[in-house]
Each structure stands twice: as C-alpha cells, then as structure tokens.
Motif scaffolding. Structure first.
Motif, PDB file in Angstrom:
ATOM      1  N   LEU A  89       1.390  18.159  -7.185  1.00 33.03           N
ATOM      2  CA  LEU A  89       0.819  18.762  -5.990  1.00 33.03           C
ATOM      3  C   LEU A  89       1.576  20.031  -5.641  1.00 33.03           C
ATOM      4  O   LEU A  89       2.746  20.190  -5.999  1.00 33.03           O
ATOM      5  CB  LEU A  89       0.902  17.784  -4.803  1.00 33.03           C
ATOM      6  CG  LEU A  89       0.280  16.403  -4.977  1.00 33.03           C
ATOM      7  CD1 LEU A  89       0.557  15.556  -3.727  1.00 33.03           C
ATOM      8  CD2 LEU A  89      -1.217  16.495  -5.217  1.00 33.03           C
ATOM      9  N   GLU A  90       0.912  20.960  -4.951  1.00 32.71           N
ATOM     10  CA  GLU A  90       1.583  22.155  -4.482  1.00 32.71           C
ATOM     11  C   GLU A  90       2.511  21.768  -3.336  1.00 32.71           C
ATOM     12  O   GLU A  90       2.057  21.305  -2.291  1.00 32.71           O
ATOM     13  CB  GLU A  90       0.547  23.179  -4.004  1.00 32.71           C
ATOM     14  CG  GLU A  90       1.126  24.525  -3.664  1.00 32.71           C
ATOM     15  CD  GLU A  90       1.656  25.275  -4.880  1.00 32.71           C
ATOM     16  OE1 GLU A  90       2.624  26.044  -4.711  1.00 32.71           O
ATOM     17  OE2 GLU A  90       1.124  25.060  -5.999  1.00 32.71           O
ATOM     18  N   ASP A 115       0.845  -1.194   0.000  1.00 36.08           N
ATOM     19  CA  ASP A 115       0.000   0.000   0.000  1.00 36.08           C
ATOM     20  C   ASP A 115       0.877   1.241   0.000  1.00 36.08           C
ATOM     21  O   ASP A 115       2.102   1.149  -0.163  1.00 36.08           O
ATOM     22  CB  ASP A 115      -0.972  -0.024   1.189  1.00 36.08           C
ATOM     23  CG  ASP A 115      -0.258  -0.045   2.545  1.00 36.08           C
ATOM     24  OD1 ASP A 115       0.985   0.115   2.573  1.00 36.08           O
ATOM     25  OD2 ASP A 115      -0.932  -0.227   3.564  1.00 36.08           O
ATOM     26  N   ASP A 116       0.273   2.398   0.163  1.00 30.55           N
ATOM     27  CA  ASP A 116       1.054   3.636   0.102  1.00 30.55           C
ATOM     28  C   ASP A 116       2.083   3.720   1.224  1.00 30.55           C
ATOM     29  O   ASP A 116       3.184   4.254   1.037  1.00 30.55           O
ATOM     30  CB  ASP A 116       0.129   4.847   0.117  1.00 30.55           C
ATOM     31  CG  ASP A 116      -0.758   4.882   1.354  1.00 30.55           C
ATOM     32  OD1 ASP A 116      -1.011   3.808   1.934  1.00 30.55           O
ATOM     33  OD2 ASP A 116      -1.200   5.976   1.749  1.00 30.55           O
ATOM     34  N   ILE A 117       1.748   3.136   2.406  1.00 31.20           N
ATOM     35  CA  ILE A 117       2.697   3.138   3.524  1.00 31.20           C
ATOM     36  C   ILE A 117       3.900   2.262   3.195  1.00 31.20           C
ATOM     37  O   ILE A 117       5.038   2.574   3.582  1.00 31.20           O
ATOM     38  CB  ILE A 117       2.016   2.651   4.824  1.00 31.20           C
ATOM     39  CG1 ILE A 117       0.792   3.507   5.150  1.00 31.20           C
ATOM     40  CG2 ILE A 117       2.999   2.664   5.987  1.00 31.20           C
ATOM     41  CD1 ILE A 117       1.109   4.952   5.438  1.00 31.20           C
ATOM     42  N   SER A 118       3.682   1.176   2.489  1.00 28.50           N
ATOM     43  CA  SER A 118       4.789   0.287   2.103  1.00 28.50           C
ATOM     44  C   SER A 118       5.837   1.061   1.314  1.00 28.50           C
ATOM     45  O   SER A 118       7.051   0.903   1.534  1.00 28.50           O
ATOM     46  CB  SER A 118       4.271  -0.880   1.253  1.00 28.50           C
ATOM     47  OG  SER A 118       3.213  -1.562   1.872  1.00 28.50           O
ATOM     48  N   PHE A 119       5.361   1.909   0.415  1.00 33.23           N
ATOM     49  CA  PHE A 119       6.307   2.650  -0.424  1.00 33.23           C
ATOM     50  C   PHE A 119       6.981   3.784   0.351  1.00 33.23           C
ATOM     51  O   PHE A 119       8.139   4.116   0.078  1.00 33.23           O
ATOM     52  CB  PHE A 119       5.594   3.177  -1.672  1.00 33.23           C
ATOM     53  CG  PHE A 119       5.374   2.110  -2.700  1.00 33.23           C
ATOM     54  CD1 PHE A 119       6.405   1.728  -3.554  1.00 33.23           C
ATOM     55  CD2 PHE A 119       4.164   1.463  -2.804  1.00 33.23           C
ATOM     56  CE1 PHE A 119       6.216   0.731  -4.505  1.00 33.23           C
ATOM     57  CE2 PHE A 119       3.959   0.461  -3.741  1.00 33.23           C
ATOM     58  CZ  PHE A 119       4.987   0.089  -4.600  1.00 33.23           C
ATOM     59  N   ILE A 120       6.291   4.373   1.314  1.00 38.21           N
ATOM     60  CA  ILE A 120       6.947   5.365   2.170  1.00 38.21           C
ATOM     61  C   ILE A 120       8.088   4.705   2.934  1.00 38.21           C
ATOM     62  O   ILE A 120       9.206   5.240   3.014  1.00 38.21           O
ATOM     63  CB  ILE A 120       5.933   6.006   3.141  1.00 38.21           C
ATOM     64  CG1 ILE A 120       4.954   6.894   2.378  1.00 38.21           C
ATOM     65  CG2 ILE A 120       6.664   6.817   4.215  1.00 38.21           C
ATOM     66  CD1 ILE A 120       3.822   7.434   3.229  1.00 38.21           C
ATOM     67  N   LYS A 128      -0.619   1.290  -9.346  1.00 46.20           N
ATOM     68  CA  LYS A 128      -1.752   2.226  -9.397  1.00 46.20           C
ATOM     69  C   LYS A 128      -1.970   2.968  -8.059  1.00 46.20           C
ATOM     70  O   LYS A 128      -3.093   3.243  -7.663  1.00 46.20           O
ATOM     71  CB  LYS A 128      -3.053   1.498  -9.791  1.00 46.20           C
ATOM     72  CG  LYS A 128      -2.947   0.656 -11.040  1.00 46.20           C
ATOM     73  CD  LYS A 128      -2.502   1.476 -12.241  1.00 46.20           C
ATOM     74  CE  LYS A 128      -2.361   0.614 -13.489  1.00 46.20           C
ATOM     75  NZ  LYS A 128      -1.775   1.382 -14.626  1.00 46.20           N
ATOM     76  N   ILE A 129      -0.864   3.273  -7.380  1.00 50.72           N
ATOM     77  CA  ILE A 129      -0.937   4.052  -6.136  1.00 50.72           C
ATOM     78  C   ILE A 129      -0.435   5.456  -6.455  1.00 50.72           C
ATOM     79  O   ILE A 129       0.721   5.647  -6.808  1.00 50.72           O
ATOM     80  CB  ILE A 129      -0.077   3.417  -5.023  1.00 50.72           C
ATOM     81  CG1 ILE A 129      -0.619   2.030  -4.665  1.00 50.72           C
ATOM     82  CG2 ILE A 129      -0.051   4.311  -3.783  1.00 50.72           C
ATOM     83  CD1 ILE A 129       0.253   1.270  -3.688  1.00 50.72           C
ATOM     84  N   MET A 130      -1.332   6.424  -6.335  1.00 51.41           N
ATOM     85  CA  MET A 130      -0.955   7.797  -6.638  1.00 51.41           C
ATOM     86  C   MET A 130      -0.115   8.370  -5.482  1.00 51.41           C
ATOM     87  O   MET A 130      -0.516   8.285  -4.317  1.00 51.41           O
ATOM     88  CB  MET A 130      -2.192   8.664  -6.851  1.00 51.41           C
ATOM     89  CG  MET A 130      -3.032   8.220  -8.045  1.00 51.41           C
ATOM     90  SD  MET A 130      -2.041   8.056  -9.567  1.00 51.41           S
ATOM     91  CE  MET A 130      -1.499   9.730  -9.805  1.00 51.41           C
ATOM     92  N   PRO A 131       1.057   8.935  -5.798  1.00 49.81           N
ATOM     93  CA  PRO A 131       1.917   9.477  -4.728  1.00 49.81           C
ATOM     94  C   PRO A 131       1.214  10.608  -3.977  1.00 49.81           C
ATOM     95  O   PRO A 131       0.494  11.413  -4.572  1.00 49.81           O
ATOM     96  CB  PRO A 131       3.139  10.005  -5.491  1.00 49.81           C
ATOM     97  CG  PRO A 131       3.087   9.358  -6.824  1.00 49.81           C
ATOM     98  CD  PRO A 131       1.659   9.112  -7.129  1.00 49.81           C
ATOM     99  N   ARG A 132       1.399  10.622  -2.662  1.00 51.44           N
ATOM    100  CA  ARG A 132       0.922  11.749  -1.867  1.00 51.44           C
ATOM    101  C   ARG A 132       2.132  12.509  -1.325  1.00 51.44           C
ATOM    102  O   ARG A 132       3.272  12.162  -1.618  1.00 51.44           O
ATOM    103  CB  ARG A 132      -0.030  11.295  -0.768  1.00 51.44           C
ATOM    104  CG  ARG A 132       0.437  10.192   0.148  1.00 51.44           C
ATOM    105  CD  ARG A 132      -0.736   9.751   1.035  1.00 51.44           C
ATOM    106  NE  ARG A 132      -0.450   8.602   1.871  1.00 51.44           N
ATOM    107  CZ  ARG A 132      -0.003   8.660   3.114  1.00 51.44           C
ATOM    108  NH1 ARG A 132       0.232   9.846   3.665  1.00 51.44           N
ATOM    109  NH2 ARG A 132       0.208   7.573   3.816  1.00 51.44           N
ATOM    110  N   MET A 133       1.876  13.533  -0.553  1.00 49.41           N
ATOM    111  CA  MET A 133       2.950  14.448  -0.152  1.00 49.41           C
ATOM    112  C   MET A 133       4.114  13.716   0.517  1.00 49.41           C
ATOM    113  O   MET A 133       5.284  14.050   0.288  1.00 49.41           O
ATOM    114  CB  MET A 133       2.385  15.516   0.785  1.00 49.41           C
ATOM    115  CG  MET A 133       3.274  16.723   0.944  1.00 49.41           C
ATOM    116  SD  MET A 133       3.472  17.667  -0.599  1.00 49.41           S
ATOM    117  CE  MET A 133       1.855  18.405  -0.756  1.00 49.41           C
ATOM    118  N   GLU A 134       3.790  12.708   1.350  1.00 53.89           N
ATOM    119  CA  GLU A 134       4.848  11.974   2.055  1.00 53.89           C
ATOM    120  C   GLU A 134       5.798  11.264   1.092  1.00 53.89           C
ATOM    121  O   GLU A 134       7.010  11.168   1.359  1.00 53.89           O
ATOM    122  CB  GLU A 134       4.237  10.971   3.025  1.00 53.89           C
ATOM    123  CG  GLU A 134       3.639  11.567   4.286  1.00 53.89           C
ATOM    124  CD  GLU A 134       2.322  12.285   4.040  1.00 53.89           C
ATOM    125  OE1 GLU A 134       1.862  13.031   4.923  1.00 53.89           O
ATOM    126  OE2 GLU A 134       1.736  12.098   2.940  1.00 53.89           O
TER     127      GLU A 134
END
Length: 836
Positions: A629-630, A564-569, A596-602
């Motif tokens: 993202l800004e 999931d997104d945490i895995s990639f962080i 298909k996981i869109m990157p977030r700010m982290e």
C-alpha cells in the motif's frame, strides 16, 4: 295558515284557529324531521329544519342523534346539542344525554363526551363502555383504566364488552399490575372463558412481555377462533420468537384453522428479523394461493420481510406490482434500501414519494431518510428535510426530532444538535441517547456526561442504548466513579449479561486503570463475541502487559471464534508496547498466511511502531518502502516517533521531509521533529519547525491532565494557576522538588522546547500538567489511596522520571494514562521499563 285581518270571526273561533295553527306547526316540524332523519344524507336538512322551531320532542332529538352517530356527523350533532341547550337548558333526560356523549365518542371528541358524561348521575353500562373504549383507542389511556375503577366504585358490574376495552388500555401502557387485577375481576364475574375477553387477555399479557401469562390464558380457552390464534402468534412474533411463532401456526392448522391475512401480517416481521427467507417464501406462496397478495398490509409486510432478508430485488418487485400503496408501503421500501446500504436509491424513492406521488411521508419515513442522510454524511439534504418537517408540522413528532438529533450529532454539528435538543418540547430516553452518543463520537465526552446528569435529574431512566453511549464517555475521561455508578445501574436493571454492555464495561475499566476488574467481567461473561476478546486483549496491551495479551490471544484461538483484523491490531499494539518484536513479527505474517486477513494501513502502522520502538529503525524504514500500500502520513509518523525516542536526527529529518510532501494531518509530526531538535540543543532548527507549523495553520494542542476525585473531574494545563487550590498545589510541588533532589533527581531540561536559562527550564518542567494533577491528588486523597491521572498527550521524559521519585517519597502507587498507554509507577519504578 294566516288569519286575515280583513275578516271578523267570533272570539271562540279565532282562539280555536290559533290553537290549531300552533299544533299544526309542531306536528308538521316533527313530521318533517322524522322523514328527513330516516335518510342519513339529509341530516344537514334536518338540522336546518330543527332551527325553525323550539318545540321538539325528546324522541325526535334521540332519533336525530342516532343518525348523527351512524354517520359520524360531528358538525350537525353539535348543532343539535346547541339546540337542546338553548331550548331545554334544564333537561335531565338520561337517554338523551347519553346519546350526546356517544355521539362525541363516535366522532373522536372524547373530552367533549367526558363533559357530558360528568353531568349524568347514573350512566348506563353502554355509556361506561363507550367512554372506556374512547380513551382506550385515542388516549389518554390511563383515563380508561381510571374510568373502569370508577365504574366499579359506582356499583355497576362490568360486562363482556368492558374487559376487552380496558385491557387494550392496559396493554398500550404496559400496565401489567392493573391488567392482572382486571383479569381477576373477569374471573370473579365468571367471564374469563369468554372468547373475546380471553383473546384480549392473551394480547395484553403478550404486549406486556408476560408470555407465560399469555400462554396460560390461551391454553385454558375452551374454544379459540382465528383472532385468538393470531393474538398468541403476534405476541410470540413481537418478542422475536420465530420458531415458537411458526410452531403455533402449524398447531393452528392441525386444529382445523387456516391462517388468514392477519396471521401473515403478524408472522412476516419476525421472519424478516430472523432472516428466515425459506419460510418467508413459503408464506408468500401461501398468500398467493389464498389471494392475500392484493391486501395492502400483506404486500407491505412481504416487501419488508424480503428487505430484511437482504432480497431487495424481491421487495422492489412486490412494490412495483402493488395496485395500491400508502405512506407505510413507501416507508417500508425506503427502509429496505437503507437497510441494504443503498442509501442513494432510498433518497431517490423518497423524492419520488413526495414529488411525484404527492404523498405526505410518515414520521417513520422521515426518520429512515434522515438515517440515510447520516450514513452518506449528506447534511445539506438532511437540513432540507429538517425544513420540510418544520413546514409540515412533523418536527413535533418525537421520532423525527430524535432522527434529526442523531444526524446532527453524528455529523459533528454539535451546535445544531444542542439547539434542536433545547427546542424539542418533548424528549424521551432516545433523545438523550442520541445526543449523548453523538457527543462521545465527536470527542466531547465531558458534555456527554453533563447531558447524562441532566437526564437523571429529570428522572428519565437510561436504557441500554444510553448506557452504551455513557460508558465510552467514562472510559475516555477515565471517570472511574461515574463508570462504577453506571455499572451498578447496569446490574440493577438486568443488563449485566448483555454482551455489548459487558464489552463496554471491559473497555471502560481497562481505560480507567482497573484491568483486573475488566478481566473479572470478561471471565464472568456467559457468552463472548470477538469484540469481547479484542477489548480485553487491547486492554492488556495499553497496560504494557504484552505477555498476558499474547496468552489471551492463544485462548481465543482455542474457541469457535476466529480473530478478525481488529484482533490483530490489538495484538500487534500490545507487542509494540511491551517490546515483543519477535512475537509481533510472527503474528503479522501469520495473519495473512494462516488467517487470510489482508493487512490494512492500521496493521502496517503497528508494525512500524513495533520495529521502531525496538530500535530497528533501518528495518522499519525498509518495511515501509516494501509496503504493497502507499504509506500515508500516519505510517511515516510512527517512524518519526521512533526516531525521536532513539534520537536518530538524520533519519528523522528525511522522514519529516516525506511527511511535508504528503501534507501533515495535524500538529503531532511537527511537535515530534521540534522535540528532536530541542533534545540535542538545535534551537534554531526547532524554532524553524514551529514557524512552518504556524504558517501552515497548525496549532499545538496544550498538554492537559485531569484527575477524578469524588466524582468531579479536575483539569490542569501546564503552568496554569486558575484552579482554586493552585497556591497549595505549587507549594506542594516545591516541597516535593526539594525531597526529590535529595534522592538524586535532576531535571531533564531537554524536554523544555524554549531556549531559556536552565533555572527557568527547571521551573517550567516542575509545573507540567501531570505534576499539577498529581500534587492535587496528594492534597485531596487519603494517604492510602492510589493516584490516577489521565493526560491528552504523551507523558514527557522528565515527568516520567520525576514521578518515580515521587512514589518513593509519598509511598503510594501513581498511575498515568497518556495518549499511548498506561504507566504504573510504584516504589521508584514504572511497569513500562522506560519503553514507551
């Protein structure tokens, strides 16, 4: 009759008339009472008539008390009891005393009944059963069991009514051993096969978690009525055994018994818990065909089931068509809205319940609404509900108190949480768990451990939720010995296979510097979820073991789980700490393209940190400018940190100006820029940054390091001399400095932020908090023991160099966990290879 004073009669006649008058008065009163007590609504008139005379027969008292028992007229019954005590104080009539005791039991005044019961020399079996039943229904439940054993000691043999009553008390207390002994008593008197006793045994074993015992009794029953079937079904449902419960419902129908409304009420909760919507709809249809839908309990259970299956529209429809609703129904619909994250609507329904319907909310409803306030962080409304609870006496309910504790703790209002906690007259394990987890979530890990110790001193055994709160506190403080003790408790209590506990243990051991133990726990887990993988990958990452973290990530890809997104962080952070720039860039782009996981700010922060630490400052800057993202302050802060590491003052100044426009979130970015200027000797610029920082109200957190020895945490601040062993610590550091200089150490005064003389800079560096903690460890640990220190900020460059020399001198391993990662020092080297 009145004898006139104007008439003269013979003495014998006068005497006879007096006798007739007395006789008539008594007979007339008894006759009047006999007529009145036959009509229950006239029991009040009967007691008024009773007060007119003192000469009443025991049989009349008995009939009057029977009437009071049938109508549960406590007030009139007390008058009769008072009349008996006043006019027949020495009466020893057993049947009359038993009637009085039964009256008090029937009216719920069990302790008054006990006072009368204690005056009876040889109570009959009916009264023993009544007393046991009274305690079993209203408590204290342990007294029902005590009375049962007293009855046996008196030589009285229990009958078929005794066992169901005392078994109910055992099930409420979950007194498994007592219940088993009572089961053996039922066998000895030949009543085990009685349908009522067998049903009570099934219910008892199921509620005590002994489903095998429940099954054994159920299978041996020569006949089973619908109540027996429902008891077994409810027991399975209680323990979440959805398939077994539904299978038993099917068996019941094959045996010729049709489910009734109680069956539906027993099964619907487990259907909701299992989210078995298809079965739930089927049972709903059955309830409609059998006309159970008008039953209040069935309707409430149906709307609760639909809410748990996330079909809130169905729940609302059932709620709206219900002709009768009680407080439990309202609580269920409010809970449904909270469960489905429609917290604002839940609060609106609560207002409707209290204001429009004028219903008094249950403790469950208040607890649910307080959870909604906590989710919305609506502390103002939560405080109003606190006031409402206090005004209506519901604050004494421990569930309400616990919900308030949780709300205040999670909302960061720790002072109110502690005040409420101290005011609570009764506390249970949930109370302690709520305040412990609240402290941990708000960064007060030390206070959490203090509360935990108080809990242990009071012999309140922690449960799963408590340990899930305490273990992160141990991780945050690097309190390894506390963590190990809790690990032992986890094992003894049988929680060692719980996934959430194992995940917390992995995190705790990783952050306490024992990554090998964390990996052992991970390897032994019978089942892992994605949190388990994320925890171990992150653990290897903060220890600078990026290659091992990558290997674990590949192992994850070979399982049925998806990252999931945490895995990639966790993975990108591991690559950053180990300088694996190419690998990090590869997986960042794979994350969106393949997974298909869109990157977030982290994720962007990790990438900027990865590129910046790798010296690719221009690429990191372009990466930020191309972000969809800004970019926020944290992204620019990561680049500013890289500028400090690589001493790129020009880019650092530009980044700092951008941060100032966005508005800094804390002191970190000011400190980075000030450090950059100080490192190249630009003292005026460094001072100006600190002035701006001060003028904007930001205060630099002092560097603090701590070490755990013997289960006690010892904290140190740079230059502080408040510790009892400060004199010895300072002498040890001076001694070490002499030895370090012999090995070639020179103080790196660039890390002193004040413009002072070189000698003073060297003295300031010598007494940095991490060096104080290490010296304390040398003084208080055996020479073969490694030293483990935790710091709240990033370790400074001079300390990093100095610790390498210290490991050569003392010939032992030193580990420092700073805010970013672990540094494992051994034989003059650090595993970070000076990349941090």
């Amino acid at each position: 009759m009145v004898i006139s004073k104007h008439l003269k009669f013979p003495k014998t006649l006068v005497s006879g008339l007096h006798h007739f008058q007395t006789k008539w008065k008594t007979t007339s009163t008894d006759s009047t009472l006999n007529r009145l007590f036959l009509q229950e609504p006239n029991i009040a008139e009967a007691t008024k008539t009773l007060e007119l005379t003192s000469n009443i027969e025991v049989s009349t008292y008995n009939r009057l008390l029977d009437t009071c028992i049938r109508s549960k007229s406590l007030k009139e019954g007390k008058k009769i009891h008072h009349h008996i005590l006043k006019n027949k104080p020495n009466i020893k009539n057993t049947s009359l005393l038993e009637k009085i005791a039964c009256l008090y039991v029937a009216c719920g005044e069990i302790e008054l009944a006990r006072l009368v019961f204690n005056e009876i020399k040889k109570p009959g079996i009916f009264l023993w059963n009544s007393m046991i039943r009274g305690y079993a229904w209203s408590g204290p439940f342990d007294r029902a069991i005590d009375l049962y054993y007293q009855m046996l000691d008196s030589g009285l043999k229990p009958n078929k009514f005794t066992f169901p009553f005392v078994l109910k008390a055992c099930s409420t207390l979950m007194a498994l051993e007592d219940g088993k002994e009572i089961h053996e008593d039922a066998k000895r008197v030949g009543l085990e096969s009685d349908v009522f006793i067998s049903t009570a045994l099934v219910d008892f074993y199921a509620k005590c978690g002994c489903l095998r015992g429940a099954y054994q009794v159920f299978e041996k029953m020569p006949e089973r009525d619908i109540v027996a079937w429902n008891a077994m079904i409810a027991g399975l449902a209680l323990h979440g055994l959805f398939e077994d419960a539904m299978g038993l419902v099917s068996d019941m129908q094959k045996g010729g018994k049709s489910p009734n409304s109680s069956t539906a009420v027993a099964v619907l909760p487990v259907l909701g818990q299992a989210k078995a919507l298809h079965h739930g709809k089927g049972l709903h249809g059955y309830c409609i065909r059998r006309f159970f839908y008008n039953d209040l309990l069935v309707g409430t259970a149906l709307l609760d089931m639909y809410a748990k299956c996330e079909c809130l529209s169905y729940s609302r429809r059932i709620f709206d068509i219900m002709s009768v609703r009680n407080e439990v129904t309202w609580s269920a619909i409010i809970g449904g809205y909270v469960l489905c994250d429609q917290t604002i609507e839940a609060l609106e329904i609560f207002d409707q319940m209290v204001l429009d319907e004028a219903l008094k909310p249950t403790s469950v409803a208040l607890g649910t609404v307080l959870r909604a306030c906590s989710k919305l962080n609506d502390l103002a409304r939560g405080k109003k509900i606190h006031g409402y609870s206090t005004k209506n006496g519901l604050i004494l309910d421990i569930k309400v108190g616990n919900s308030l504790l949780s709300m205040y703790s999670k909302g960061g209002i720790t002072e109110d949480a502690i005040r409420l906690f101290d005011e609570m007259k009764s506390k249970d394990v949930v109370s302690y768990s709520a305040i412990i987890s609240g402290f941990v979530q708000n960064g007060n890990a030390e206070e959490a451990l203090i509360i935990f110790r108080k809990m242990q001193q009071l012999c309140i055994e922690p449960d799963l939720a408590t340990l899930l709160g305490v273990l992160p506190a141990c991780a945050h403080l690097s309190a390894l010995q506390h963590g190990q003790c809790n690990h032992g408790y986890v094992t003894v209590c049988g929680y060692a296979s719980d996934i959430a506990i194992c995940n917390a243990l992995i995190d705790m051991y990783s952050k306490c510097g024992r990554i090998s133990i964390a990996k052992e726990i991970f390897d032994r887990m019978p089942r892992r979820d994605i949190i388990s993988w994320n925890a171990i990958i992150a653990g290897y990452g903060i220890h600078g073991l990026g290659t091992e973290a990558l290997s674990l990530f590949h192992d994850l890809l070979s399982t049925d789980l998806k990252p999931d997104d945490i895995s990639f962080i966790s993975l990108l952070s591991a690559c950053s700490h180990s300088g694996l720039v190419t690998e990090g860039k590869h997986w960042f782009y794979k994350m969106s393209e393949h997974f298909k996981i869109m990157p977030r700010m982290e994720h962007y922060i990790c990438m900027v940190d990865l590129l910046g630490r790798g010296g690719l400052l221009d690429e990191a800057y372009d990466f930020i400018r191309r972000m969809p993202l800004e970019p926020d302050v944290r992204v620019w802060g990561a680049l500013l940190g890289a500028c400090r590491i690589h001493e790129n003052i020009e880019l650092g100044e530009a980044v700092s100006k951008t941060i100032q426009k966005l508005g800094p979130e804390g002191t970190g970015n000011f400190v980075l820029l000030s450090n950059m200027y100080s490192a190249v000797g630009r003292w005026d610029d460094a001072a100006n940054v600190r002035i701006i920082q001060r003028d904007q109200g930001f205060k630099k957190s002092p560097g603090c390091s701590w070490i755990e020895i013997g289960g006690i945490l010892h904290a140190f601040i740079g230059g502080d001399q408040s510790h009892p062993q400060s004199a010895l610590i300072y002498d040890k550091l001076k001694e070490l400095l002499v030895d370090m200089k012999k090995l070639g150490y020179q103080a790196d005064t660039r890390f002193v932020l004040q413009d002072v003389e070189e000698e003073e800079k060297e003295r300031i560096l010598l007494y940095h908090s991490e060096k104080l903690a290490i010296a304390f460890g040398i003084l208080n640990l055996r020479s073969d023991k490694p030293i483990f220190v935790t710091k709240n900020l990033r370790i400074c460059g001079d300390c990093h160099t100095a610790i390498k020399f210290i490991t050569v001198i003392i010939k032992r391993v030193i580990t420092v966990r700073d805010v970013n990662r672990f540094h494992h020092f051994k034989d003059g080297t650090c595993n970070c290879t000076d990349f941090w």
